[in-house]
Scaffold this motif. Structure first.
Motif, PDB file in Angstrom:
ATOM      1  N   GLU A   1     -52.976  26.996  20.212  1.00  0.00           N
ATOM      2  CA  GLU A   1     -51.926  26.375  20.781  1.00  0.00           C
ATOM      3  C   GLU A   1     -50.782  27.260  21.141  1.00  0.00           C
ATOM      4  O   GLU A   1     -50.154  27.343  22.109  1.00  0.00           O
ATOM      5  N   VAL A   2     -50.444  28.333  20.385  1.00  0.00           N
ATOM      6  CA  VAL A   2     -49.811  29.393  20.822  1.00  0.00           C
ATOM      7  C   VAL A   2     -50.097  30.106  21.997  1.00  0.00           C
ATOM      8  O   VAL A   2     -49.353  30.272  22.952  1.00  0.00           O
ATOM      9  N   LEU A   3     -51.255  30.474  22.120  1.00  0.00           N
ATOM     10  CA  LEU A   3     -51.932  31.103  23.422  1.00  0.00           C
ATOM     11  C   LEU A   3     -51.792  29.991  24.661  1.00  0.00           C
ATOM     12  O   LEU A   3     -51.365  30.585  25.758  1.00  0.00           O
ATOM     13  N   PHE A   4     -52.344  28.699  24.674  1.00  0.00           N
ATOM     14  CA  PHE A   4     -52.413  27.954  25.551  1.00  0.00           C
ATOM     15  C   PHE A   4     -50.826  27.063  25.826  1.00  0.00           C
ATOM     16  O   PHE A   4     -50.625  27.185  27.129  1.00  0.00           O
ATOM     17  N   ARG A   5     -50.414  26.878  24.852  1.00  0.00           N
ATOM     18  CA  ARG A   5     -49.259  25.682  25.110  1.00  0.00           C
ATOM     19  C   ARG A   5     -48.030  26.780  24.941  1.00  0.00           C
ATOM     20  O   ARG A   5     -46.849  26.541  25.535  1.00  0.00           O
ATOM     21  N   GLY A   6     -47.956  27.923  24.378  1.00  0.00           N
ATOM     22  CA  GLY A   6     -46.876  28.634  24.031  1.00  0.00           C
ATOM     23  C   GLY A   6     -46.692  29.902  25.170  1.00  0.00           C
ATOM     24  O   GLY A   6     -45.849  29.473  25.941  1.00  0.00           O
ATOM     25  N   PHE A   7     -47.802  30.545  25.265  1.00  0.00           N
ATOM     26  CA  PHE A   7     -47.612  31.560  26.162  1.00  0.00           C
ATOM     27  C   PHE A   7     -47.869  31.099  27.646  1.00  0.00           C
ATOM     28  O   PHE A   7     -47.282  31.488  28.617  1.00  0.00           O
ATOM     29  N   LEU A   8     -49.165  30.454  27.679  1.00  0.00           N
ATOM     30  CA  LEU A   8     -49.628  30.034  29.328  1.00  0.00           C
ATOM     31  C   LEU A   8     -48.649  28.992  29.770  1.00  0.00           C
ATOM     32  O   LEU A   8     -47.850  29.231  30.901  1.00  0.00           O
ATOM     33  N   GLN A   9     -48.436  28.043  29.086  1.00  0.00           N
ATOM     34  CA  GLN A   9     -47.518  27.107  29.675  1.00  0.00           C
ATOM     35  C   GLN A   9     -45.901  27.533  29.724  1.00  0.00           C
ATOM     36  O   GLN A   9     -45.275  27.019  30.730  1.00  0.00           O
ATOM     37  N   GLY A  10     -45.607  28.152  28.890  1.00  0.00           N
ATOM     38  CA  GLY A  10     -44.278  28.863  28.828  1.00  0.00           C
ATOM     39  C   GLY A  10     -44.180  29.676  29.939  1.00  0.00           C
ATOM     40  O   GLY A  10     -43.331  29.731  30.758  1.00  0.00           O
ATOM     41  N   HIS A  11     -45.033  30.457  30.363  1.00  0.00           N
ATOM     42  CA  HIS A  11     -45.054  31.385  31.406  1.00  0.00           C
ATOM     43  C   HIS A  11     -45.265  30.642  32.719  1.00  0.00           C
ATOM     44  O   HIS A  11     -44.292  30.986  33.706  1.00  0.00           O
ATOM     45  N   LEU A  12     -45.901  29.549  32.699  1.00  0.00           N
ATOM     46  CA  LEU A  12     -46.191  29.058  34.031  1.00  0.00           C
ATOM     47  C   LEU A  12     -44.836  28.096  34.321  1.00  0.00           C
ATOM     48  O   LEU A  12     -44.428  27.910  35.418  1.00  0.00           O
ATOM     49  N   GLU A  13     -43.977  27.632  33.330  1.00  0.00           N
ATOM     50  CA  GLU A  13     -42.773  27.003  33.471  1.00  0.00           C
ATOM     51  C   GLU A  13     -41.668  27.719  34.372  1.00  0.00           C
ATOM     52  O   GLU A  13     -40.813  27.111  34.836  1.00  0.00           O
ATOM     53  N   HIS A  14     -41.928  29.108  34.067  1.00  0.00           N
ATOM     54  CA  HIS A  14     -40.905  29.876  34.810  1.00  0.00           C
ATOM     55  C   HIS A  14     -41.236  30.035  36.281  1.00  0.00           C
ATOM     56  O   HIS A  14     -40.401  30.493  37.203  1.00  0.00           O
ATOM     57  N   HIS A  15     -42.419  29.455  36.614  1.00  0.00           N
ATOM     58  CA  HIS A  15     -42.685  29.749  38.223  1.00  0.00           C
ATOM     59  C   HIS A  15     -43.156  28.137  38.972  1.00  0.00           C
ATOM     60  O   HIS A  15     -43.363  28.324  40.006  1.00  0.00           O
ATOM     61  N   THR A  16     -43.221  27.174  38.146  1.00  0.00           N
ATOM     62  CA  THR A  16     -43.485  25.792  38.723  1.00  0.00           C
ATOM     63  C   THR A  16     -42.792  24.911  38.140  1.00  0.00           C
ATOM     64  O   THR A  16     -42.128  25.028  36.718  1.00  0.00           O
ATOM     65  N   SER A  17     -43.321  23.520  38.279  1.00  0.00           N
ATOM     66  CA  SER A  17     -42.625  22.433  37.513  1.00  0.00           C
ATOM     67  C   SER A  17     -43.029  22.390  36.234  1.00  0.00           C
ATOM     68  O   SER A  17     -44.246  22.806  35.772  1.00  0.00           O
ATOM     69  N   ALA A  18     -42.663  21.688  35.202  1.00  0.00           N
ATOM     70  CA  ALA A  18     -42.969  21.554  33.920  1.00  0.00           C
ATOM     71  C   ALA A  18     -44.154  20.632  33.935  1.00  0.00           C
ATOM     72  O   ALA A  18     -45.216  20.753  33.170  1.00  0.00           O
ATOM     73  N   LEU A  19     -44.363  19.595  34.860  1.00  0.00           N
ATOM     74  CA  LEU A  19     -45.362  18.876  35.007  1.00  0.00           C
ATOM     75  C   LEU A  19     -46.590  19.630  35.535  1.00  0.00           C
ATOM     76  O   LEU A  19     -47.866  19.459  34.852  1.00  0.00           O
ATOM     77  N   ARG A  20     -46.324  20.274  36.327  1.00  0.00           N
ATOM     78  CA  ARG A  20     -47.692  21.415  36.900  1.00  0.00           C
ATOM     79  C   ARG A  20     -48.052  22.253  35.926  1.00  0.00           C
ATOM     80  O   ARG A  20     -49.234  22.476  35.847  1.00  0.00           O
ATOM     81  N   ALA A  21     -47.289  22.856  35.151  1.00  0.00           N
ATOM     82  CA  ALA A  21     -47.615  23.923  34.034  1.00  0.00           C
ATOM     83  C   ALA A  21     -48.334  23.242  33.075  1.00  0.00           C
ATOM     84  O   ALA A  21     -49.232  23.584  32.465  1.00  0.00           O
ATOM     85  N   ALA A  22     -48.013  21.941  32.790  1.00  0.00           N
ATOM     86  CA  ALA A  22     -48.775  21.167  31.609  1.00  0.00           C
ATOM     87  C   ALA A  22     -50.019  20.797  32.045  1.00  0.00           C
ATOM     88  O   ALA A  22     -51.047  21.006  31.366  1.00  0.00           O
ATOM     89  N   LEU A  23     -50.173  20.297  33.456  1.00  0.00           N
ATOM     90  CA  LEU A  23     -51.529  20.217  33.958  1.00  0.00           C
ATOM     91  C   LEU A  23     -52.669  21.610  34.019  1.00  0.00           C
ATOM     92  O   LEU A  23     -53.789  21.394  33.794  1.00  0.00           O
TER      93      LEU A  23
END
Length: 243
Positions: free
Chosen positions: A159-181
């Motif tokens: 979860e640290v890798l997928f939801r912490g690092f990856l999703q956290g990184h994506l939220e700086h570049h797109t919407s929270a919804l898209r980052a979650a998907l």
């Protein structure tokens, strides 16, 4: 049993060493100005660590998404502790990625409760479908204690890798919804090799991991990574049995 567990863990480390060394070297050589690539390298390293456990018979997967873990608790508990040690090491090795983690949002107790509820919503129907009678499994309850360590410790790293690092990184570049998907789809995609090659079970694993990934991603969006760990660990714990 302790000596056997220690021997199996040494075999695991030796078997894993060439691949994980290359991943570590790749990660170290990649500039910190490329956080996305460094996250992908960490994900590939984790996939290698996880999938190597299958040929070594640490676990197995069935077509009805039943997960059987080795019956030796002195293999399972140390693997869970090792995962937590890697999480702690990442805070020192990659502080720029560590800053991407949103551990808790809103009410922490509510988040953990809903995380556990989400895990139950995934795991309980599967457990009932599989019809596993734990009362008939010798040594089930002592073994279960080691699986608790593995389920929550091992999945804390995931979860640290997928939801912490990856999703956290994506939220700086797109919407929270898209980052979650994206996080959920990436999670399922990173199980494709396990589904199609290592086990050849196919779509049941892909479907399960996509559903699990979506649940954990949206729980993380609302309540943070700790709640996602609770969801993921609970789901795995509920469908686990001794080999």
């Amino acid at each position: 049993m302790i000596a056997e567990g220690f021997s199996l863990l040494i075999d695991y480390g030796i078997y894993l060493l060439p691949g994980i060394t290359l991943c570590a070297l790749w990660f170290c050589l990649t500039p910190k100005t490329q956080p996305g690539l460094r996250i992908v390298i960490l994900l590939l390293g984790f996939v290698l660590m996880r999938d190597v456990m299958t040929p070594l018979r640490f676990w197995f997967l069935s077509g009805d998404v039943q997960i059987g873990f080795i019956s030796n608790p002195f293999v399972l508990a140390p693997l869970g502790v090792l995962s937590l040690a890697i999480v702690a090491a990442l805070a020192r090795i990659a502080p720029e990625l560590w800053e991407l983690i949103s551990w808790s949002k809103g009410n922490r107790a509510v988040g953990l409760t809903l995380g556990i509820a989400a895990g139950c919503a995934i795991g309980v129907p599967l457990r009932l479908y599989q019809g596993i009678d734990t009362g008939q499994i010798a040594g089930y309850w002592p073994w279960l204690l080691s699986v608790v360590v593995l389920a929550y410790g091992g999945n804390a790293l995931e979860e640290v890798l997928f939801r912490g690092f990856l999703q956290g990184h994506l939220e700086h570049h797109t919407s929270a919804l898209r980052a979650a998907l994206v996080s959920a789809v990436a999670f399922a995609a990173c199980h494709s090799f396990l589904a199609l090659s290592v086990t050849r079970i196919g779509w049941p694993i892909s479907l399960f991991t996509l559903v699990e990934g979506l649940a954990c991603s949206f729980v993380r969006t609302r309540y943070g990574v700790n709640a996602a760990i609770a969801a993921h660990g609970t789901a795995i714990l509920l469908i686990a049995t001794p080999m």
